[in-house]
Write a protein that holds these residues in place. Sequence first.
Motif, PDB file in Angstrom:
ATOM      1  N   ILE A   1      58.560  30.650  31.131  1.00  0.00           N
ATOM      2  CA  ILE A   1      57.658  31.415  30.267  1.00  0.00           C
ATOM      3  C   ILE A   1      57.632  32.881  30.682  1.00  0.00           C
ATOM      4  N   TYR A   2      57.759  33.139  31.986  1.00  0.00           N
ATOM      5  CA  TYR A   2      57.784  34.531  32.441  1.00  0.00           C
ATOM      6  C   TYR A   2      58.983  35.278  31.848  1.00  0.00           C
ATOM      7  N   GLN A   3      60.124  34.615  31.819  1.00  0.00           N
ATOM      8  CA  GLN A   3      61.311  35.269  31.279  1.00  0.00           C
ATOM      9  C   GLN A   3      61.191  35.504  29.771  1.00  0.00           C
ATOM     10  N   ALA A   4      60.378  34.689  29.114  1.00  0.00           N
ATOM     11  CA  ALA A   4      60.209  34.860  27.663  1.00  0.00           C
ATOM     12  C   ALA A   4      59.150  35.905  27.329  1.00  0.00           C
ATOM     13  N   THR A   5      58.119  36.027  28.195  1.00  0.00           N
ATOM     14  CA  THR A   5      56.988  36.897  27.846  1.00  0.00           C
ATOM     15  C   THR A   5      56.767  38.034  28.824  1.00  0.00           C
ATOM     16  N   ASP A   6      57.432  37.996  29.989  1.00  0.00           N
ATOM     17  CA  ASP A   6      57.208  38.984  31.053  1.00  0.00           C
ATOM     18  C   ASP A   6      55.844  38.837  31.709  1.00  0.00           C
ATOM     19  N   HIS A   7      55.188  37.696  31.500  1.00  0.00           N
ATOM     20  CA  HIS A   7      53.884  37.473  32.128  1.00  0.00           C
ATOM     21  C   HIS A   7      53.829  36.055  32.693  1.00  0.00           C
ATOM     22  N   PHE A   8      53.004  35.901  33.742  1.00  0.00           N
ATOM     23  CA  PHE A   8      52.757  34.566  34.261  1.00  0.00           C
ATOM     24  C   PHE A   8      51.785  33.836  33.338  1.00  0.00           C
ATOM     25  N   ASN A   9      52.099  32.578  33.062  1.00  0.00           N
ATOM     26  CA  ASN A   9      51.203  31.746  32.267  1.00  0.00           C
ATOM     27  C   ASN A   9      50.197  31.088  33.206  1.00  0.00           C
ATOM     28  N   PHE A  10      48.994  31.669  33.272  1.00  0.00           N
ATOM     29  CA  PHE A  10      47.973  31.128  34.172  1.00  0.00           C
ATOM     30  C   PHE A  10      47.480  29.758  33.712  1.00  0.00           C
ATOM     31  N   ALA A  11      47.780  29.382  32.476  1.00  0.00           N
ATOM     32  CA  ALA A  11      47.352  28.083  31.962  1.00  0.00           C
ATOM     33  C   ALA A  11      48.399  26.995  32.181  1.00  0.00           C
ATOM     34  N   GLN A  12      49.493  27.310  32.881  1.00  0.00           N
ATOM     35  CA  GLN A  12      50.566  26.325  33.051  1.00  0.00           C
ATOM     36  C   GLN A  12      50.063  25.051  33.737  1.00  0.00           C
ATOM     37  N   GLY A  13      49.238  25.215  34.781  1.00  0.00           N
ATOM     38  CA  GLY A  13      48.710  24.050  35.481  1.00  0.00           C
ATOM     39  C   GLY A  13      47.807  23.211  34.589  1.00  0.00           C
ATOM     40  N   GLU A  14      46.966  23.868  33.784  1.00  0.00           N
ATOM     41  CA  GLU A  14      46.063  23.116  32.914  1.00  0.00           C
ATOM     42  C   GLU A  14      46.844  22.414  31.807  1.00  0.00           C
ATOM     43  N   MET A  15      47.931  23.021  31.335  1.00  0.00           N
ATOM     44  CA  MET A  15      48.780  22.354  30.348  1.00  0.00           C
ATOM     45  C   MET A  15      49.364  21.072  30.944  1.00  0.00           C
ATOM     46  N   ALA A  16      49.812  21.152  32.204  1.00  0.00           N
ATOM     47  CA  ALA A  16      50.361  19.971  32.878  1.00  0.00           C
ATOM     48  C   ALA A  16      49.275  18.923  33.084  1.00  0.00           C
ATOM     49  N   MET A  17      48.063  19.388  33.458  1.00  0.00           N
ATOM     50  CA  MET A  17      46.945  18.456  33.648  1.00  0.00           C
ATOM     51  C   MET A  17      46.621  17.732  32.343  1.00  0.00           C
ATOM     52  N   PHE A  18      46.566  18.487  31.266  1.00  0.00           N
ATOM     53  CA  PHE A  18      46.236  17.885  29.967  1.00  0.00           C
ATOM     54  C   PHE A  18      47.302  16.855  29.584  1.00  0.00           C
ATOM     55  N   SER A  19      48.580  17.182  29.842  1.00  0.00           N
ATOM     56  CA  SER A  19      49.665  16.240  29.553  1.00  0.00           C
ATOM     57  C   SER A  19      49.510  14.963  30.369  1.00  0.00           C
ATOM     58  N   THR A  20      49.072  15.116  31.628  1.00  0.00           N
ATOM     59  CA  THR A  20      48.893  13.938  32.478  1.00  0.00           C
ATOM     60  C   THR A  20      47.786  13.044  31.937  1.00  0.00           C
ATOM     61  N   PHE A  21      46.733  13.641  31.422  1.00  0.00           N
ATOM     62  CA  PHE A  21      45.682  12.841  30.794  1.00  0.00           C
ATOM     63  C   PHE A  21      46.217  12.115  29.556  1.00  0.00           C
ATOM     64  N   VAL A  22      47.127  12.778  28.812  1.00  0.00           N
ATOM     65  CA  VAL A  22      47.748  12.111  27.659  1.00  0.00           C
ATOM     66  C   VAL A  22      48.532  10.888  28.130  1.00  0.00           C
ATOM     67  N   ALA A  23      49.279  11.039  29.230  1.00  0.00           N
ATOM     68  CA  ALA A  23      50.020   9.898  29.790  1.00  0.00           C
ATOM     69  C   ALA A  23      49.064   8.786  30.208  1.00  0.00           C
ATOM     70  N   TRP A  24      47.939   9.188  30.814  1.00  0.00           N
ATOM     71  CA  TRP A  24      46.940   8.197  31.243  1.00  0.00           C
ATOM     72  C   TRP A  24      46.383   7.439  30.036  1.00  0.00           C
ATOM     73  N   THR A  25      46.213   8.152  28.915  1.00  0.00           N
ATOM     74  CA  THR A  25      45.739   7.505  27.686  1.00  0.00           C
ATOM     75  C   THR A  25      46.762   6.501  27.161  1.00  0.00           C
ATOM     76  N   PHE A  26      48.043   6.900  27.171  1.00  0.00           N
ATOM     77  CA  PHE A  26      49.094   5.960  26.755  1.00  0.00           C
ATOM     78  C   PHE A  26      49.081   4.712  27.629  1.00  0.00           C
ATOM     79  N   LEU A  27      48.897   4.904  28.943  1.00  0.00           N
ATOM     80  CA  LEU A  27      48.847   3.753  29.849  1.00  0.00           C
ATOM     81  C   LEU A  27      47.651   2.868  29.520  1.00  0.00           C
ATOM     82  N   GLY A  28      46.549   3.496  29.183  1.00  0.00           N
ATOM     83  CA  GLY A  28      45.354   2.737  28.825  1.00  0.00           C
ATOM     84  C   GLY A  28      45.536   1.915  27.556  1.00  0.00           C
TER      85      GLY A  28
END
Length: 291
Positions: free
Chosen positions: A28-55
Amino acid sequence: MDLFFQLTLAGLAIGSIYSCVALAVVMIYQATDHFNFAQGEMAMFSTFVAWTFLGLGAPVWLALIATVVVSFIAGVIIERVIIKPVENAPIFNQIIVFIGLLVILNNVAGWIWEFTIKPFPSVFPSDLGFQSDLIGPHNLGVIVLTLVVLFLIFLFFRFTRVGLAMRAAAANPDSARLVGVSVSWMLALGWGLAAAVGAIGGVLVAPIVYLEPNMMSGVLLYGFAGALLGGVSTPFGAVMGGLIIGVLENWVGQYVPGGSELKLTFALIMIVGVLLVKPAGLFGRVVVKRV
């Protein structure tokens, strides 16, 4: 000596997860020249989606694959709906958007799934058919899966037309447009890929740090440290930086007195040190811009 090898292999395992996060940050930095501070939260949200699929009863590997697909689509949508409208806005505006996205995802995850800590199963079996005192099944699986993912990403960017177009769009957007590359959509695909890679990192680290909305805070910091150490201009550097940070973190925790309390501080020291001594990182190149 066994302890040293155990620490090193465990460091490579956790460093593999940092590499996934660092790679997503660099893409994302190479595409926008900025750090995506939300990258960790995006990964966290995806993990919750995986947890929902498991449920819902999905097998763990099917849940992982479905999560990667959902995360990719979500990454593209985020770029189209939230990032694209501000791509020509002042830097401060874009940073505020990233921070706002971080807070929104964190709070929405807590609202949907609550802030209580939840166990998350490993995607790897507990018995791999052999026993080792040096590395556990999950750590070994993390290293192997990460290497496979990184190799597939390398092949994608090296040998596919879409991958080459994405590299061209990130390296020189104006020249890419002249040869018919849709730079806008290449950037959107970059966000999708970064979200998918981050999702894999989240699913791999969740069995270690447990699942909750703040699970990626420290991991993202280590990912930033890995990206800066290896160099934000090179995905290879980001991967190597993440591995180095993982190993050094374990060594510091074991061999430095009181080091177990200094692991996060160590990541911050690495970030500040790299920015002061070698801003381009160990494997990065100095980018000169004409003003």
